[in-house]
Design an enzyme around this catalytic site. Structure first.
Site, short mmCIF file in Angstrom:
data_model
loop_
_atom_site.label_atom_id
_atom_site.label_comp_id
_atom_site.label_asym_id
_atom_site.label_seq_id
_atom_site.Cartn_x
_atom_site.Cartn_y
_atom_site.Cartn_z
N LYS A 265 0.83 -1.21 0.00
CA LYS A 265 0.00 0.00 0.00
C LYS A 265 0.86 1.26 0.00
CE LYS A 265 -3.20 -2.88 -0.17
NZ LYS A 265 -4.46 -3.22 0.46
C1 LIG Z 1 -5.42 -4.35 0.76
C2 LIG Z 1 -6.88 -4.16 0.66
C3 LIG Z 1 -7.74 -4.53 1.70
C4 LIG Z 1 -7.28 -5.28 2.91
O1 LIG Z 1 -6.24 -4.70 3.59
P1 LIG Z 1 -5.29 -5.69 4.46
O2 LIG Z 1 -4.46 -4.73 5.24
O3 LIG Z 1 -4.49 -6.48 3.48
O4 LIG Z 1 -6.17 -6.51 5.31
C5 LIG Z 1 -9.08 -4.25 1.57
N1 LIG Z 1 -9.57 -3.64 0.48
C6 LIG Z 1 -8.78 -3.29 -0.54
C7 LIG Z 1 -9.39 -2.60 -1.71
C8 LIG Z 1 -7.42 -3.56 -0.49
O5 LIG Z 1 -6.64 -3.24 -1.53
#
Ligand SMILES: *Cc1c(COP(=O)(O)O)cnc(C)c1O
Length: 422
Positions: free
Chosen positions: A200
């Site tokens: 992210k």
């Molecule tokens: C990464 C992601 C999640 C989940 O986040 P995590 O930290 O991996 O649990 C949820 N929604 C979207 C759109 C994502 O890209």
């Protein structure tokens, strides 16, 4: 020296467009990260400690939210949002048919039922024109995913929500710093979830943040977050589980890395936007290529720069996936960092299609539940997207800059030039 688009494909023995070793890893770890992580190690509370708590306050201030709760994942923050909005057994929650699985499994986590709506092909986000038809007397909330860092079209979504008395949860897990009509995502709905997973735009390894301006939503989310208790670990706890709770707290080391990365987030996002603009300028007009959109009023964060291929142009409408995979493999051979992020639309995933989340068909089998169809034919735009896309993250990320972007563009253009050889 750039590789000419006329030289042979790397796949066929030609020179690579992006030389090995050019691409820098994400995220860059510097002295700030090292200093803060070491400082966390050298204090006594390694659980939900001073850094986790400071990270909450700093993130809330950065994003413009009244409250934030630091979690161990974005998925945990989404589950908290579902609960914060009062969703429970056999309630329906509407979500886009194309997203990460946990945009919809977070609904199931509390016994509620996901109802999918097709995407708008251009923006890859929930198509607001199809939203109202999905509302039923059982609908409680809408999950508005800001996919790939582009805000969902919030005004029409919020209008439908107001008309039907629904809550709006923003899945901002990919969208740190994205703007909708000048406002930051995560401040537009009733509550929102961010992720700090490795990939992210703010990487703390793993982790997430629940944000809201609503005191009641905060209280509900907090119970779920920490064993069903009403008090946080740093408060005078009575160690009583008042409701069903999980353990979703963020450890201190994660908080320390998160704080260090947050301090650099604006700089990193600015670089990402420059890189995306440069890449788009190079790729614009390339035959057979559909570039990602940034509609009027939206400021993308370019979490994932997504290419789609016009299969009509290539005459490959019969087996789009197979041809997309060939184009992608040829780009990877050129040294272009690209991958297919999600090959399936959500309603096609077994966890939903089987309609058996917890055994005995729960929650779909609940007497209050409406019969819901997940027939993939209802989501033609999402399906077309999954068959034709490939995405990029790291080439756009700080400290990668002009050189990486230019060589990446060379690689993409070269493969398109040679598409008939694939
Ligand atoms: C990464 C992601 C999640 C989940 O986040 P995590 O930290 O991996 O649990 C949820 N929604 C979207 C759109 C994502 O890209």
């Amino acid at each position: 020296m750039s590789v000419q688009t006329t030289s042979p494909l790397a796949l066929h023995g030609g020179p690579k467009a992006v030389p090995s070793g050019l691409l820098r890893d994400w995220p860059e770890i510097d002295e700030t990260d090292r200093r803060m992580v070491l400082a966390s190690l050298e204090q006594p509370n390694h659980a939900y400690g001073p850094n986790s708590q400071a990270f909450q306050a700093e993130f809330a201030a950065w994003n413009g939210n009244k409250h934030a709760i630091a979690t161990n994942s974005g998925t945990a923050a989404l589950h908290m949002a579902v609960v914060a909005c009062g969703c429970g057994t056999a309630d329906e929650v509407i979500v886009a048919a194309y997203s990460w699985s946990s945009s919809a499994t977070c609904i199931l986590h509390h016994g509620a039922i996901p109802v999918f709506v097709d995407i708008d092909f251009e923006t890859m986000n929930l198509d607001p024109a199809r939203l109202e038809a999905a509302v039923s007397p059982r609908t409680k909330a809408i999950v508005a995913v800001h996919l790939h860092g582009l805000s969902a079209d919030m005004d029409p979504i919020l209008a439908v929500a107001r008309k039907h008395g629904l809550k709006v949860i923003e899945d901002a897990c990919q969208a740190h710093g994205a703007l909708y009509k000048g406002r930051k995502v995560g401040t537009l709905g009733h509550c929102a979830a961010f992720s700090f997973n490795q990939n992210k735009c703010l990487c703390a390894g793993e982790g997430g943040m629940f944000v809201t301006d609503d005191d009641e939503a905060l209280a509900r989310a907090r119970q779920l977050w920490s064993f069903g208790e009403t008090r946080a670990p740093q408060e005078d706890r009575d160690y009583h589980a008042y409701a069903l709770g999980w353990m979703y707290r963020m450890p201190d080391l994660t908080g320390a890395l998160g704080r260090a990365q947050l301090a650099k987030l604006d700089r990193n996002l600015a670089r990402q936007r420059e890189n995306a603009a440069r890449l788009s300028a190079r790729l614009r007009g390339a035959p057979g290529l559909i570039l990602p959109a940034e509609p009027q009023g939206c400021t993308h964060n370019w979490y994932n720069y997504t290419l789609r291929f016009d299969m009509k142009y290539f005459g490959r409408e019969e087996q789009p996936r197979a041809f997309r995979d060939k184009l992608k493999a040829a780009m990877v051979a050129e040294g272009v960092q690209t991958s297919v992020w999600q090959n399936f639309i959500l309603p096609e995933m077994t966890v939903f299609r089987a309609q058996n989340g917890f055994g005995a068909g729960h929650p779909w089998s609940h007497p209050l539940a409406r019969k819901i169809s997940y027939d993939p034919a209802q989501y033609p735009q999402a399906r077309r997207h999954t068959e034709t896309h490939t995405g990029m993250t790291v080439p756009l990320r700080y400290p990668n800059g002009d050189e990486v972007v230019d060589r990446t563009a060379d690689g993409i253009l070269k493969v398109l030039e040679h598409a008939d050889e694939l």
